[in-house]
Design a protein around this motif. Structure first.
Motif, PDB file in Angstrom:
ATOM      1  N   UNK A 137      34.210 -19.769  83.716  1.00  0.00           N
ATOM      2  CA  UNK A 137      34.167 -18.438  84.310  1.00  0.00           C
ATOM      3  C   UNK A 137      35.039 -18.393  85.563  1.00  0.00           C
ATOM      4  N   UNK A 138      34.975 -19.442  86.380  1.00  0.00           N
ATOM      5  CA  UNK A 138      35.814 -19.497  87.586  1.00  0.00           C
ATOM      6  C   UNK A 138      37.291 -19.512  87.212  1.00  0.00           C
ATOM      7  N   UNK A 139      37.638 -20.273  86.175  1.00  0.00           N
ATOM      8  CA  UNK A 139      39.038 -20.301  85.710  1.00  0.00           C
ATOM      9  C   UNK A 139      39.473 -18.917  85.241  1.00  0.00           C
ATOM     10  N   UNK A 140      38.580 -18.224  84.554  1.00  0.00           N
ATOM     11  CA  UNK A 140      38.918 -16.898  84.035  1.00  0.00           C
ATOM     12  C   UNK A 140      39.220 -15.933  85.185  1.00  0.00           C
ATOM     13  N   UNK A 141      38.361 -15.917  86.193  1.00  0.00           N
ATOM     14  CA  UNK A 141      38.577 -15.004  87.315  1.00  0.00           C
ATOM     15  C   UNK A 141      39.831 -15.383  88.104  1.00  0.00           C
ATOM     16  N   UNK A 142      40.075 -16.671  88.240  1.00  0.00           N
ATOM     17  CA  UNK A 142      41.286 -17.104  88.951  1.00  0.00           C
ATOM     18  C   UNK A 142      42.538 -16.684  88.197  1.00  0.00           C
ATOM     19  N   UNK A 143      42.492 -16.762  86.873  1.00  0.00           N
ATOM     20  CA  UNK A 143      43.647 -16.373  86.069  1.00  0.00           C
ATOM     21  C   UNK A 143      43.900 -14.876  86.184  1.00  0.00           C
ATOM     22  N   UNK A 144      42.841 -14.083  86.183  1.00  0.00           N
ATOM     23  CA  UNK A 144      43.007 -12.641  86.301  1.00  0.00           C
ATOM     24  C   UNK A 144      43.557 -12.247  87.671  1.00  0.00           C
ATOM     25  N   UNK A 145      43.251 -13.035  88.695  1.00  0.00           N
ATOM     26  CA  UNK A 145      43.729 -12.718  90.042  1.00  0.00           C
ATOM     27  C   UNK A 145      45.188 -13.131  90.243  1.00  0.00           C
ATOM     28  N   UNK A 146      45.702 -13.927  89.353  1.00  0.00           N
ATOM     29  CA  UNK A 146      47.061 -14.440  89.497  1.00  0.00           C
ATOM     30  C   UNK A 146      48.069 -13.407  89.019  1.00  0.00           C
TER      31      UNK A 146
END
Length: 323
Positions: free
Chosen positions: A88-97
């Motif tokens: 989930x953390x990876x998903x949110x980080x990817x969306x913020x990139x």
């Protein structure tokens, strides 16, 4: 109780992964393939007892697009497994990139979804502007800088202006420009914008043949095709009630999808001059009058009409279906 076939497929993928027969990318890709083919059964993967499957499903969200993301993230919201929380953390980080030009995927569906929804770097935006390509895809992107939005308003392509008309952040001046656009498809698209008053809608010259959508029957097709994605969540009932009384037939079509509409509005929509409004109401509302179901059955030439005689309100003897 018979085990869900998708659960069996996921168990097999997990066994292969644990035996080293596929790497992380292949593992995620297999989950993408299974869930994309069985979108109605996303909860099966999200509630799988092994956290690797649940984490793999979250990792797959970037490839699946934004459609199932909300459902999946809600299902795993309280997941305590470290693998799932890390995904989930990876998903949110990817969306913020911000996506750079080299990050854009080759897959056509994902490429289109990324341009319309993801954060794009200025280099990526400038690359697309310079190439004069896919500007209709970035036009509705909510992260697009205001100066780029303003620049696209002067674009000669009606497809670009039509895409702009779907933006939620349009100013009154921009709405007025689109409402007077020389292209009827642009005017028709902006005519359903929520920021317009009913008086403003009534003044727009539209043609429903150029609608931003036609009548959609997601749950109707669910009964025919098991891999059809589920329909989107219903809006607030107050929104549906407002749409049901709109001067715009496209908004009344949206309202006709809502099975919660009160009976007085059902009666009004059953007599609507727009045949698509009547057809949608017949398929979606449990209190659609029997005479409406029969009328739609007689008038509709689409194969979806064959579902109507199976509904409880359809006249018992068909009211002379063959008449």
């Amino acid at each position: 109780m018979r085990e869900d076939p998708l659960r069996q497929e996921l168990d097999m993928i997990l066994r292969h992964y644990r035996r080293g027969l596929m790497n992380d990318v292949e593992f995620t890709g297999e989950i993408v393939e299974q869930v994309a083919r069985h979108r109605r059964r996303i909860p099966v993967a999200a509630r799988h007892p092994d956290p690797l499957i649940r984490a793999g499903l979250v990792d797959a969200l970037i490839l699946l697009g934004s459609g199932p993301a909300g459902e999946v993230l809600e299902l795993v919201r309280d997941d305590e497994a470290p693998e799932v929380r890390a995904a989930v953390a990876r998903h949110h980080a990817e969306l913020a990139r911000e996506l750079e030009p080299e990050d854009l995927p080759r897959n056509g569906y994902i490429y289109r979804a990324d341009l319309a929804t993801r954060r794009l770097s200025r280099a990526t935006i400038d690359h697309l502007l310079a190439a004069h390509r896919d500007l209709d895809l970035i036009a509705p992107n909510p992260h697009l800088p205001p100066d780029v939005v303003a620049r696209l308003f002067g674009h000669p392509s009606p497809e670009v202006r039509r895409a702009l008309a779907t933006r939620a952040d349009l100013s009154a001046e921009q709405l007025a420009d689109l409402a007077a656009d020389p292209d009827v498809a642009v005017r028709t698209t902006v005519s359903v914008h929520p920021a317009l008053t009913e008086e403003q809608r009534a003044a727009i010259d539209i043609d429903v043949a150029h609608a931003p959508w036609d009548g959609h029957y997601p749950h109707v097709w669910d009964e025919i095709h098991p891999y059809t994605p589920p329909p989107p969540p219903l809006p607030d009932l107050a929104d549906s009630i407002r749409q049901a009384t709109s001067v715009n037939p496209l908004l009344r079509r949206l309202a006709a999808h809502d099975p919660r509409l009160p009976v007085d509005l059902v009666a009004a929509l059953a007599a609507d001059p727009d045949p698509e409004v009547r057809a949608l109401l017949a398929h979606y509302h449990p209190q659609a009058p029997p005479e409406l179901l029969l009328r739609v059955y007689r008038e509709d030439t689409h194969s979806r009409r064959n579902r109507l005689p199976t509904l409880p309100n359809f006249p018992a003897a068909g009211g002379g279906q063959g008449a």
